[in-house]
Design an enzyme around this catalytic site. Structure first.
Site, PDB file in Angstrom:
ATOM      1  N   HIS A 250      -4.643  -5.057  -0.804  1.00 30.56           N
ATOM      2  CA  HIS A 250      -4.564  -5.739   0.488  1.00 30.56           C
ATOM      3  C   HIS A 250      -5.052  -7.180   0.449  1.00 30.56           C
ATOM      4  O   HIS A 250      -6.092  -7.518   1.037  1.00 30.56           O
ATOM      5  CB  HIS A 250      -5.360  -4.946   1.531  1.00 30.56           C
TER       6      HIS A 250
ATOM      7  N   GLU B 163      -3.780  -9.355   2.165  1.00 26.41           N
ATOM      8  CA  GLU B 163      -3.577  -9.859   3.529  1.00 26.41           C
ATOM      9  C   GLU B 163      -4.784  -9.583   4.437  1.00 26.41           C
ATOM     10  O   GLU B 163      -4.855 -10.126   5.548  1.00 26.41           O
ATOM     11  CB  GLU B 163      -2.323  -9.238   4.152  1.00 26.41           C
TER      12      GLU B 163
ATOM     13  N   CYS C  12       0.825  -1.200   0.000  1.00 27.09           N
ATOM     14  CA  CYS C  12       0.000   0.000   0.000  1.00 27.09           C
ATOM     15  C   CYS C  12       0.869   1.264   0.000  1.00 27.09           C
ATOM     16  O   CYS C  12       1.638   1.492  -0.916  1.00 27.09           O
ATOM     17  CB  CYS C  12      -0.988  -0.034   1.163  1.00 27.09           C
TER      18      CYS C  12
END
Length: 308
Positions: free
Chosen positions: A234, A236, A142
């Site tokens: 993202h 994750e 990010c």
């Protein structure tokens, strides 16, 4: 294989409850094996959640991982207790002479500031340079991906008219890349950012676009000369992370394509979990295949691997 994390880290109880094998520090010492050393510079405000999210992905790989939590030396986080930081995190100034097989830098809630206005920018620049001599492969997530591209290549970030927020379809542009083994041609990824990097700004820096989205633009870039991956979104994230951000921000615009029938009372569905495991597993595998057995050689060797 299990992941080695500090015995009393809150993430340990979360992962054990999910059935992930977590190795105690005492057991790890008894094994005659060199684990892969992965460092995590965690700049996210909710550090405990981020620890669990990334430890879950590292721990699902078939290799023994030793995770080291790292913090900025010259910055005191405001959203995590001092006791937690003191117990589990090492300042970068303490680990800068050590070498890591892999190193991850997360996003940070400062993306609408100019890079030079971020209080720890000077130290972060030193960390970026350090990854080139003391880290085998690095993964930027990010805002950290935007910051590294700006630092190394002068690639600017651009403010968006409105936040890119939700779950968006993405395209696999490099199916032969070792990082995208097993990826579908089309898949969803959570996105949560106020800024973007644009393809036309990449120039001739040797960057390869691996994943993008028609709606939210660039997603994953490879920088093979610097042994770096840059992920703007993202994979994750947990199932409920976007909901937590939506509630934290005062229940503003709904995250797109996330709640069933756009009803925030309905449970969201996780459609990205498998691809998160694939990306991190592939990244760990590339590290394992190419990292020197002698940690002292990390950062000093020529990497002979796929360009993407």
């Amino acid at each position: 294989m299990p992941i080695k994390i500090p015995d009393h880290l809150p993430a340990r109880h979360i992962l054990e409850a999910e059935g992930l094998v977590v190795m105690s520090e005492a057991d790890a010492v008894r094994q005659d094996i060199r684990p892969l050393r992965i460092g995590l510079l965690n700049l996210m405000p909710n550090k405990i959640n981020t620890e669990a999210q990334l430890a879950r992905l590292f721990g699902a790989t078939p290799l023994q991982i030793e995770l080291t939590l790292v913090r900025m030396s010259e910055h005191v986080p405001r959203n995590t207790s001092a006791d937690h930081m003191a117990a589990f995190y090492r300042p970068w100034s303490d680990v800068r002479e050590e070498r890591f097989d892999g190193f991850v830098v997360t996003g940070a809630p400062v993306e609408r500031l100019a890079f030079e206005e971020v209080g720890y920018w000077a130290e972060l620049q030193r960390i970026f340079d350090w990854t080139q001599t003391h880290v085998h492969r690095a993964l930027m997530i990010c805002w950290a991906a935007q910051a590294a591209l700006y630092h190394f290549h002068g690639v600017p970030k651009h403010a968006l008219e409105r936040k890119a927020f939700g779950v968006f379809r993405h395209r696999n542009l490099a199916p032969a890349s070792p990082y995208l083994r097993g990826f579908s041609d089309d898949f969803v990824i959570p996105v949560s950012r106020w800024t973007e990097v644009r393809r036309e700004d990449l120039g001739d820096a040797g960057l390869s676009v691996l994943i993008d989205s028609e709606e939210t633009g660039l997603c994953l870039l490879s920088d093979p000369a610097r042994r770096m991956l840059h992920m703007f979104n993202h994979l994750e994230y947990d199932t409920g992370t976007l909901k937590e951000e939506y509630l934290r921000d005062g229940a503003g615009p709904l995250p797109a394509n996330y709640f069933r029938n756009d009803d925030p009372a309905a449970p969201p569905v996780n459609g990205w979990r498998s691809h998160g495991h694939l990306l991190f597993g592939n990244w760990i595998n590339e590290i394992y295949q190419t990292t020197p057995f002698d940690p002292a050689a990390i950062g000093r060797q020529v990497v002979n691997s796929a360009t993407t």
